[in-house]
Scaffold this active site. Structure first.
Site, short mmCIF file in Angstrom:
data_model
loop_
_atom_site.label_atom_id
_atom_site.label_comp_id
_atom_site.label_asym_id
_atom_site.label_seq_id
_atom_site.Cartn_x
_atom_site.Cartn_y
_atom_site.Cartn_z
N ILE A 151 -7.13 8.00 -0.85
CA ILE A 151 -7.35 6.22 -0.67
C ILE A 151 -7.82 5.86 0.22
O ILE A 151 -7.82 6.06 1.52
CB ILE A 151 -5.21 6.09 -1.09
CG1 ILE A 151 -5.18 4.02 -0.42
CG2 ILE A 151 -5.23 6.33 0.58
CD1 ILE A 151 -3.79 4.54 -0.83
N SER A 152 -8.46 4.68 -0.02
CA SER A 152 -9.31 4.18 1.24
C SER A 152 -9.22 3.73 1.95
O SER A 152 -7.51 3.19 1.98
CB SER A 152 -10.39 3.22 0.64
OG SER A 152 -11.20 3.56 -1.56
N GLN A 153 -10.12 3.43 3.05
CA GLN A 153 -9.61 2.39 4.21
C GLN A 153 -9.33 1.39 3.48
O GLN A 153 -9.66 0.89 3.52
CB GLN A 153 -10.65 2.87 5.59
CG GLN A 153 -10.52 2.57 6.80
CD GLN A 153 -11.29 2.97 7.86
OE1 GLN A 153 -12.18 3.22 7.80
NE2 GLN A 153 -11.28 2.33 8.77
N ARG B 92 0.53 -1.06 0.02
CA ARG B 92 0.01 0.05 0.27
C ARG B 92 0.95 1.34 0.32
O ARG B 92 0.74 2.37 -0.87
CB ARG B 92 -1.10 0.09 1.91
CG ARG B 92 -1.85 1.08 1.36
CD ARG B 92 -2.96 0.87 2.44
NE ARG B 92 -4.10 1.38 2.33
CZ ARG B 92 -4.69 3.13 3.07
NH1 ARG B 92 -3.45 2.33 4.58
NH2 ARG B 92 -5.39 3.48 3.14
#
Ligand code: SAH
Length: 213
Positions: A63-65, A37
């Site tokens: 950026i999504s969790q 990530r």
């Protein structure tokens, strides 16, 4: 950038946190284990790549969790070879997780800066979608429809009808529905005209932008 021993260790810890929060699909967790990530984060936030939080990326997006990525991917129930459409490429992180799961991925992004940046990054890292489309996700991507699954990674004020229309019978649409806060919602196409709907808890996304915003 490298994927070091330290990053790998932090990633394992993150996956354990996701298990503790109720993510049970080990195929999804294994795919997330394959995707570093920190490559998808802006430089200012690199140290936080393996905390379970959303972070800012370019063009005022996020950026999504990780928990959200895991939850949405789990709800999609995709198998290798499935044709999947993602709306909102963003950083490319969710796209890479889907490619790691072995799906044929089509992903749509409406902001040119992110479209260009993520196209390059995904290619460089070898997580290759079938196609990255610069366009408006409200319209889906009819050229390659129908899809086994569609995942929307921005908050939608309503269900875009083209997305329902582009699902195969049996296909699943995972979409956060709502204006300011959203509810994770799953539609499964039962027949040509019939859809099953279920909800899967509150969530918070940046908005799915309409064409003229
Ligand atoms: N999946 C991404 C999440 C990005 S945030 C990740 O893992 O990083 C949501 C993204 O949706 C943003 O990049 C935003 O530009 C994009 N987006 C917003 N409205 C859109 C629209 N109408 N069509 C396509 N993409 C859109």
């Amino acid at each position: 950038m490298k994927d070091s021993f330290i990053h790998k260790g932090k990633r394992k810890q993150l996956l354990d946190q996701l298990r503790a929060k109720g993510i049970g699909d080990e195929r999804v967790l294994e795919a997330m284990n394959q995707v570093p990530r920190h490559f998808f984060m802006d430089s200012g936030f690199l140290d936080h790549a393996y905390s379970d939080k959303a972070f800012p990326i370019a063009a005022d997006q996020t950026i999504s969790q990780p928990y959200t990525v895991a939850k949405q991917t789990e709800l999609l129930q995709c198998s290798p070879g499935h044709k999947i459409l993602e709306i909102g490429t963003g950083s490319g992180y969710q796209s890479a997780v889907l490619v790691a799961l072995g799906v044929q991925l089509y992903t749509v992004e409406r902001q040119n800066e992110l479209f260009k940046k993520s196209s390059l990054l995904l290619k460089k890292m070898g997580f290759n979608p079938k196609k990255i489309i610069f366009g408006d996700g409200y319209k889906g991507f009819p050229d390659s429809a129908p899809y086994d699954g569609i995942i929307v990674t921005a908050g939608a004020p309503f269900v875009p009808m083209p997305l329902l229309a582009q699902l195969k019978i049996g296909g699943r649409l995972v979409i956060p529905l709502g204006e300011k806060d959203q509810v994770m919602t799953l539609f499964q196409r039962i027949s040509e005209k019939k859809f099953d709907k279920s909800t899967h808890g509150p969530c918070k996304f940046v908005p799915l932008l309409a064409d003229k915003n």
